[in-house]
Write a protein that holds these residues in place. Structure first.
Motif, mmCIF file in Angstrom:
data_model
loop_
_atom_site.group_PDB
_atom_site.id
_atom_site.type_symbol
_atom_site.label_atom_id
_atom_site.label_comp_id
_atom_site.label_asym_id
_atom_site.label_seq_id
_atom_site.Cartn_x
_atom_site.Cartn_y
_atom_site.Cartn_z
ATOM 1 N N LYS A 1 0.841 -1.187 0.000
ATOM 2 C CA LYS A 1 0.000 0.000 0.000
ATOM 3 C C LYS A 1 0.880 1.241 0.000
ATOM 4 C CE LYS A 1 -3.856 0.091 1.372
ATOM 5 N NZ LYS A 1 -5.118 0.249 0.636
ATOM 6 N N VAL B 1 -10.583 9.556 -5.785
ATOM 7 C CA VAL B 1 -10.024 9.359 -4.458
ATOM 8 C C VAL B 1 -10.129 10.636 -3.641
ATOM 9 C CG1 VAL B 1 -8.451 7.497 -5.094
ATOM 10 C CG2 VAL B 1 -7.695 9.868 -5.320
ATOM 11 N N GLY B 2 -10.097 10.473 -2.341
ATOM 12 C CA GLY B 2 -10.196 11.626 -1.450
ATOM 13 C C GLY B 2 -9.094 12.636 -1.689
ATOM 14 N N LYS C 1 -12.971 -5.772 4.456
ATOM 15 C CA LYS C 1 -13.297 -5.073 3.223
ATOM 16 C C LYS C 1 -12.641 -3.702 3.194
ATOM 17 C CE LYS C 1 -17.355 -7.594 2.191
ATOM 18 N NZ LYS C 1 -18.418 -7.644 1.210
ATOM 19 N N GLY C 2 -12.693 -3.099 1.989
ATOM 20 C CA GLY C 2 -12.215 -1.729 1.870
ATOM 21 C C GLY C 2 -13.017 -0.824 2.783
ATOM 22 N N GLN C 3 -12.365 0.184 3.335
ATOM 23 C CA GLN C 3 -13.029 1.018 4.330
ATOM 24 C C GLN C 3 -13.053 2.480 3.920
ATOM 25 O OE1 GLN C 3 -10.592 -0.894 7.668
ATOM 26 N NE2 GLN C 3 -12.384 -0.105 8.722
ATOM 27 N N LYS C 4 -14.181 3.111 4.206
ATOM 28 C CA LYS C 4 -14.368 4.543 3.977
ATOM 29 C C LYS C 4 -13.273 5.334 4.697
ATOM 30 C CE LYS C 4 -17.496 6.959 6.263
ATOM 31 N NZ LYS C 4 -18.741 7.573 6.759
ATOM 32 N N GLY C 5 -12.678 6.245 4.009
ATOM 33 C CA GLY C 5 -11.660 7.093 4.629
ATOM 34 C C GLY C 5 -10.294 6.430 4.671
ATOM 35 N N ILE C 6 -10.260 5.158 4.303
ATOM 36 C CA ILE C 6 -8.975 4.448 4.274
ATOM 37 C C ILE C 6 -8.637 4.066 2.839
ATOM 38 C CG2 ILE C 6 -7.714 2.411 5.090
ATOM 39 C CD1 ILE C 6 -8.365 4.378 7.327
ATOM 40 N N GLU C 7 -9.572 3.367 2.191
ATOM 41 C CA GLU C 7 -9.306 2.915 0.826
ATOM 42 C C GLU C 7 -9.752 3.933 -0.222
ATOM 43 O OE1 GLU C 7 -7.650 0.172 0.669
ATOM 44 O OE2 GLU C 7 -7.982 -0.565 2.682
ATOM 45 N N TRP C 8 -10.654 4.814 0.127
ATOM 46 C CA TRP C 8 -11.113 5.821 -0.843
ATOM 47 C C TRP C 8 -11.461 7.127 -0.141
ATOM 48 C CZ3 TRP C 8 -14.089 1.570 0.561
ATOM 49 C CH2 TRP C 8 -15.292 1.860 1.216
#
Lengths: 204, 204
Positions: free
Chosen positions: B33, B66-67, B197-204
């Motif tokens: 990552k 992405v954020g 799973k992918g997480q809000k604020g972490i993966e996107w």
């Protein structure tokens, strides 16, 4: 295993939603570049999701200011003024933490580091923030200024879904064991090896 | 070797000032990552120095946002409105580059990638920006959509002190040879391995 259950689903008793909100403990370690830089990059995503962000830099000098501090502080300002993103706090050990009445801790890094961790532990207990960056925090752990086992226990018991990212070389094994995400930055090639100096906009 | 010359100074005929302003080519590669995240983190420092920043994302879908895009665009806005930091441009391949009249390149990624690189090469020649992020650019190189040797030659010949950061897995050897800074992100432990799973604020 229940019929129709995908193999990838862990048997941890959590719902998908719970798993999505599971608090993440990430560690960026290794001798390469980008450990802190990637942590601050993660903070951009967290900011965009409206997370409450707090950065704690375990650095010796308060004078040492990286560009990320100005940029993330600016994003915190955008949150305050226009309601976009989330709030941002930035704390540096240096010559005394911002919340501390002690001004002269510059000559006692061990005490300053312990004080910083105590404050973080308090904030974790009261769920003050959503996303914590503990920058260069492996060093006080390595030097025994902060007890690794206490840190691991506090992180394991933290309530809610508070994400924590810890950066620095030589992360202790107990911390790596406790982490959900560990990335090692490996130096493959560095311009300083070729005698080049630190560069504006790159190193600071 | 001239008398009094420190051993660490490279015999490249450059002054210290020239070396400080030497254009950097950085590559973030490896399976871990943080490759893009660290590149966008670097952009924070560049922004703080007032550098003109351009991001080119070689991603298949323009919907994928992405954020970091929101955050860096916000910093570009702060530059425009209040004169802090530097300007920021963000371009995505997706359904057609912003400067392109072609709308329907979504079904021809090879052509879109080649077009993206051609534009970057033009901007490098005219020194349009100070800091370029070529995000996920190793994939068009790997798939032969953009010629590696041409990229390396263009980067080697770029005028001025334009910094370029390229991200993505499996960076070609010729690119690594040409780079000043190569960091490999190694996955030590990843929560998705444990079925998270992918997480809000972490993966996107």
């Amino acid at each position: 295993m229940p019929q129709g259950q995908p193999l990838a689903v862990p048997r941890d008793g959590l719902t998908t939603r719970q798993r999505r909100n599971a608090p993440l403990l990430a560690v960026h370690t290794g001798p390469g570049k980008g450990k802190s830089t990637a942590a601050f990059g993660m903070a951009l995503r967290a900011w965009n999701q409206g997370f409450d962000i707090a950065v704690f830099q375990f650095v010796k000098s308060a004078k040492w200011k990286v560009g990320e501090e100005t940029a993330l502080t600016e994003l915190g300002r955008a949150h305050e003024e226009r309601g976009v993103g989330g709030p941002v706090e930035w704390h540096k050990m240096g010559s005394g933490w911002s919340w501390s009445r002690k001004a002269g801790t510059e000559d006692d890094h061990a005490a300053a580091a312990a004080e910083g961790w105590a404050e973080i532990a308090r904030r974790l207990a009261e769920q003050r923030h959503d996303f914590y960056v503990l920058d260069e925090f492996t060093y006080p752990l390595k030097w025994g200024w902060v007890d690794v086992d206490e840190v691991v226990a506090t992180l394991a018991e933290r309530p809610g879904s508070q994400h924590v990212v810890i950066t620095g070389r030589d992360a202790p094994a107990a911390l790596l064991d406790a982490a959900d995400l560990v990335t090692e930055m490996t130096k493959v090639k560095h311009p300083m090896d070729a005698g080049r100096k630190g560069q504006k906009g790159i190193e600071w």
